[in-house]
Motif scaffolding. Structure first.
Motif, PDB file in Angstrom:
ATOM      1  N   LEU A  42      62.460  47.428 134.644  1.00  0.00           N
ATOM      2  CA  LEU A  42      63.025  48.459 133.751  1.00  0.00           C
ATOM      3  C   LEU A  42      64.532  48.297 133.585  1.00  0.00           C
ATOM      4  O   LEU A  42      65.189  49.144 132.969  1.00  0.00           O
ATOM      5  N   GLY A  43      65.080  47.229 134.164  1.00  0.00           N
ATOM      6  CA  GLY A  43      66.506  46.972 134.015  1.00  0.00           C
ATOM      7  C   GLY A  43      67.346  47.866 134.911  1.00  0.00           C
ATOM      8  O   GLY A  43      66.848  48.510 135.845  1.00  0.00           O
ATOM      9  N   VAL A  44      68.635  47.877 134.625  1.00  0.00           N
ATOM     10  CA  VAL A  44      69.593  48.685 135.378  1.00  0.00           C
ATOM     11  C   VAL A  44      70.472  49.394 134.351  1.00  0.00           C
ATOM     12  O   VAL A  44      70.467  49.056 133.171  1.00  0.00           O
ATOM     13  N   ALA A  45      71.210  50.384 134.824  1.00  0.00           N
ATOM     14  CA  ALA A  45      72.078  51.129 133.903  1.00  0.00           C
ATOM     15  C   ALA A  45      73.207  51.759 134.694  1.00  0.00           C
ATOM     16  O   ALA A  45      73.153  51.865 135.919  1.00  0.00           O
ATOM     17  N   SER A  46      74.244  52.177 133.964  1.00  0.00           N
ATOM     18  CA  SER A  46      75.314  52.945 134.580  1.00  0.00           C
ATOM     19  C   SER A  46      75.687  54.072 133.633  1.00  0.00           C
ATOM     20  O   SER A  46      75.338  54.048 132.446  1.00  0.00           O
ATOM     21  N   GLY A  47      76.366  55.077 134.178  1.00  0.00           N
ATOM     22  CA  GLY A  47      76.717  56.211 133.340  1.00  0.00           C
ATOM     23  C   GLY A  47      77.749  57.098 133.971  1.00  0.00           C
ATOM     24  O   GLY A  47      78.204  56.854 135.096  1.00  0.00           O
ATOM     25  N   GLU A  48      78.127  58.139 133.239  1.00  0.00           N
ATOM     26  CA  GLU A  48      79.058  59.166 133.714  1.00  0.00           C
ATOM     27  C   GLU A  48      80.359  58.557 134.249  1.00  0.00           C
ATOM     28  O   GLU A  48      80.781  58.856 135.379  1.00  0.00           O
ATOM     29  N   PRO A  49      81.029  57.704 133.465  1.00  0.00           N
ATOM     30  CA  PRO A  49      82.246  57.073 133.995  1.00  0.00           C
ATOM     31  C   PRO A  49      83.340  58.096 134.289  1.00  0.00           C
ATOM     32  O   PRO A  49      83.634  58.946 133.456  1.00  0.00           O
ATOM     33  N   ALA A  50      83.906  57.998 135.469  1.00  0.00           N
ATOM     34  CA  ALA A  50      85.032  58.833 135.885  1.00  0.00           C
ATOM     35  C   ALA A  50      86.175  57.888 136.239  1.00  0.00           C
ATOM     36  O   ALA A  50      85.967  56.677 136.333  1.00  0.00           O
ATOM     37  N   PRO A  51      87.393  58.399 136.429  1.00  0.00           N
ATOM     38  CA  PRO A  51      88.502  57.503 136.775  1.00  0.00           C
ATOM     39  C   PRO A  51      88.288  56.756 138.096  1.00  0.00           C
ATOM     40  O   PRO A  51      88.821  55.675 138.273  1.00  0.00           O
ATOM     41  N   ASP A  52      87.481  57.319 139.002  1.00  0.00           N
ATOM     42  CA  ASP A  52      87.325  56.688 140.319  1.00  0.00           C
ATOM     43  C   ASP A  52      85.906  56.220 140.602  1.00  0.00           C
ATOM     44  O   ASP A  52      85.603  55.827 141.719  1.00  0.00           O
ATOM     45  N   GLY A  53      85.036  56.279 139.641  1.00  0.00           N
ATOM     46  CA  GLY A  53      83.672  55.853 139.949  1.00  0.00           C
ATOM     47  C   GLY A  53      82.740  55.964 138.769  1.00  0.00           C
ATOM     48  O   GLY A  53      83.131  56.370 137.672  1.00  0.00           O
ATOM     49  N   VAL A  54      81.475  55.614 139.034  1.00  0.00           N
ATOM     50  CA  VAL A  54      80.476  55.581 137.973  1.00  0.00           C
ATOM     51  C   VAL A  54      79.111  55.714 138.648  1.00  0.00           C
ATOM     52  O   VAL A  54      78.970  55.402 139.835  1.00  0.00           O
ATOM     53  N   VAL A  55      78.135  56.200 137.906  1.00  0.00           N
ATOM     54  CA  VAL A  55      76.769  56.287 138.428  1.00  0.00           C
ATOM     55  C   VAL A  55      76.037  54.984 138.121  1.00  0.00           C
ATOM     56  O   VAL A  55      76.078  54.500 136.985  1.00  0.00           O
ATOM     57  N   LEU A  56      75.387  54.434 139.124  1.00  0.00           N
ATOM     58  CA  LEU A  56      74.562  53.239 138.946  1.00  0.00           C
ATOM     59  C   LEU A  56      73.103  53.640 139.070  1.00  0.00           C
ATOM     60  O   LEU A  56      72.734  54.393 139.976  1.00  0.00           O
ATOM     61  N   TRP A  57      72.298  53.128 138.164  1.00  0.00           N
ATOM     62  CA  TRP A  57      70.892  53.564 138.105  1.00  0.00           C
ATOM     63  C   TRP A  57      69.950  52.381 138.069  1.00  0.00           C
ATOM     64  O   TRP A  57      70.219  51.365 137.430  1.00  0.00           O
ATOM     65  N   THR A  58      68.831  52.515 138.759  1.00  0.00           N
ATOM     66  CA  THR A  58      67.671  51.675 138.474  1.00  0.00           C
ATOM     67  C   THR A  58      66.432  52.447 138.885  1.00  0.00           C
ATOM     68  O   THR A  58      66.506  53.489 139.548  1.00  0.00           O
ATOM     69  N   ARG A  59      65.303  51.952 138.445  1.00  0.00           N
ATOM     70  CA  ARG A  59      64.023  52.551 138.827  1.00  0.00           C
ATOM     71  C   ARG A  59      63.059  51.406 139.062  1.00  0.00           C
ATOM     72  O   ARG A  59      62.863  50.571 138.177  1.00  0.00           O
ATOM     73  N   LEU A  60      62.516  51.349 140.260  1.00  0.00           N
ATOM     74  CA  LEU A  60      61.660  50.216 140.603  1.00  0.00           C
ATOM     75  C   LEU A  60      60.304  50.333 139.910  1.00  0.00           C
ATOM     76  O   LEU A  60      59.673  51.395 139.944  1.00  0.00           O
TER      77      LEU A  60
END
Ligand SMILES: [Fe+2]
Length: 511
Positions: A42-60
């Motif tokens: 299902l690939g990978v994704a990122s979101g919700e960029p902030a100045p100090d971080g970001v959300v990393l997503w995957t679903r097996l």
């Protein structure tokens, strides 16, 4: 899964393990959690960029079409790493988390401690496999003097209606941020006339919504779009049910029953999107409306106009979804499309902003559209004219700097000026970025809309695609990008039309 099958799977996994590629230093955990097949389908994704971080997503998922993605009903350990370079030589953050069956084997990692305003690359490891490497980026520091921001935005990607060439092109545009404005999935059984099919069931419970997301997310072009930049997502109706609002389904089942379905749909949405853990749904409730700042250059507020809206106005007098323009509930100040809490939050944000550009991402076309026989739709802003008026008045009275609306839902490209009265002085401009795949309106209908509405400056309903927004301190340029033929794979994408809004001036111009 019966235990005999489970044992067989483990034996098969052990036999295949020797062939799996493991990065150095990650062998201990892997030995406990091998999977025979690639779980990153299902690939990978990122979101919700902030100045100090970001959300990393995957679903097996080892098999997107299978129940539960073909995953055994047990937790799997997932490793993640973030690097400053694409070859992952300079790793700056790494960790491990658990993909649990109760969460559809999804993971939402909040990678923190990153530097502002720069790209990063990341990947996951699980079951003896490594995911593709994807790119993301952090937002600039609060108040930073940012000179440019490129946003790509889209909506409405009905799988069986077309291929995702728009996503492939969007990824090639190298955006800083991707904004998705809803209808990521469609909940109905597949129609027979589509160019490709997904499993035919209607989505009604968690298992079927999960399966629908898995089917969509297996698409390589969609995965490329997720892998190019962080996303900010908002849902519309089809993530749950066509034209739903609050606890009301269009087909009017018992609200208690519908809320159970909404809870399942929201849970599946959370599991499949790169969202922060803090927005995880509690039963049928999920607070998704939020805003993000891009230094001093731009603020993007994303509205949820589905979850909290009042009942559809004048439903008894509706023909389909069209009601008389004179329907008094449309303008009743006690009603709201956003609900009191969200509206108060939005209003405060529109008054108290130091951003040069104030973008509003929402699901549909915001301007008033009246049919030749004097009717308006009761499903969009026209059903809640009082909510729209309050936003326009705040833009005008608070002097919110450079408001620009981005929309989706209507499966057309539209560019319009927004005024308190039709033909009046523009308060803001809006740009609806077409649909990624869902079929639109005929040329004839769009031509009729353009003829009746002087504030509507451009319309195109025949062509699929997305919008690209290039923002500088001086101007906001919006380019509509059209797919030549979304009914075939790998179709070329070209510019359909471009517009500019100059800072400090209201009203759009053709660029
Ligand atoms: Fe749609």
């Amino acid at each position: 899964m019966p235990s005999v099958d489970r044992r067989r799977l483990l034996i098969r996994a052990a036999a295949l393990a020797a062939g799996a590629m493991a990065p150095a230093g990650w062998t201990t955990a892997w030995a406990r959690t091998r999977l025979p097949e690639n779980p990153f389908r299902l690939g990978v994704a990122s979101g919700e960029p902030a100045p100090d971080g970001v959300v990393l997503w995957t679903r097996l998922a080892v098999d997107p079409a299978a129940p539960a993605g073909g995953m055994p009903p047990e937790p799997f350990e997932v490793g993640w790493e973030v690097a400053e370079d694409e070859a992952l030589r300079r790793i700056v953050r790494r960790g491990r988390t658990i993909a649990a069956p109760e969460a559809g084997h999804s993971v939402h990692v909040e990678a923190a401690g990153l530097k502002p305003d720069r790209p990063y690359w990341y990947r996951f490891t699980a079951g003896g496999h490594a995911s593709p490497v994807a790119r993301t980026r952090t937002a600039p520091s609060p108040g930073a003097d940012v000179r440019r921001l490129r946003i790509a935005y889209g909506s409405c990607q009905k799988y069986e209606s077309g291929f995702y060439s728009a996503h492939a092109a969007l990824a090639a545009d190298d955006p800083d941020l991707v904004v998705f404005l809803g209808d990521y999935i469609y909940e109905k059984a597949a129609t027979a006339d589509g160019v490709r099919r997904h499993p035919e069931e209607d989505c009604l419970d968690l298992a079927s919504y999960r399966r629908r997301y898995a089917w969509y997310k297996a698409d390589a072009d969609l995965q490329a779009a997720h892998a190019c930049a962080p996303w900010m997502v908002m849902w519309d109706d089809h993530e749950v049910s066509n034209d739903y609002g609050n606890d009301q389904d269009r087909s009017d089942p018992d609200p208690a029953l519908f809320l159970k379905r909404r809870a399942a749909a929201y849970q599946a949405y959370f599991e499949n999107m790169p969202l922060r853990a803090a927005v995880r749904p509690m039963g049928p409730d999920m607070r998704l409306y939020r805003a993000t700042d891009w230094g001093r250059l731009a603020r993007l507020a994303l509205l949820d106009d589905r979850q909290y809206r009042g009942p559809r106005p004048c439903d008894a007098q509706s023909r389909g979804k069209f009601i008389p323009k004179a329907c008094p509930e449309r303008t009743d100040p006690a009603r709201s499309m956003l609900g009191a809490d969200q509206e108060a939050w939005l209003q405060a944000g529109l008054r108290d902003t130091s951003a040069t550009w104030n973008l509003l991402g929402q699901q549909t076309l915001m301007m008033e559209i009246v049919t030749p026989d004097g009717r308006v739709s009761n499903d969009g802003w026209d059903g809640y004219a009082q909510t729209r008026r309050r936003i326009l008045e705040t833009w005008r009275d608070a002097g919110t700097a450079n408001p620009v609306v981005l929309g989706g839902d209507v499966h057309c490209f539209f560019a319009a000026d927004l005024a308190l009265e039709p033909g009046g002085k523009p308060v803001a401009s809006e740009f609806v970025g077409g649909s990624i795949a869902s079929l639109g309106r005929s040329k004839e209908i769009v031509r009729g809309m353009l003829a009746l509405h002087p504030d509507l400056k451009f319309g195109e309903g025949d062509i699929r695609g997305y919008g690209r927004v290039d923002i500088t301190p001086d101007a906001c340029r919006v380019t509509f990008r059209g797919v030549e033929n979304a009914l075939v794979k790998d179709s070329p994408v070209r510019n359909l039309a471009a517009f500019v809004v100059e800072a400090g001036e209201t009203g759009l111009k053709r660029a």
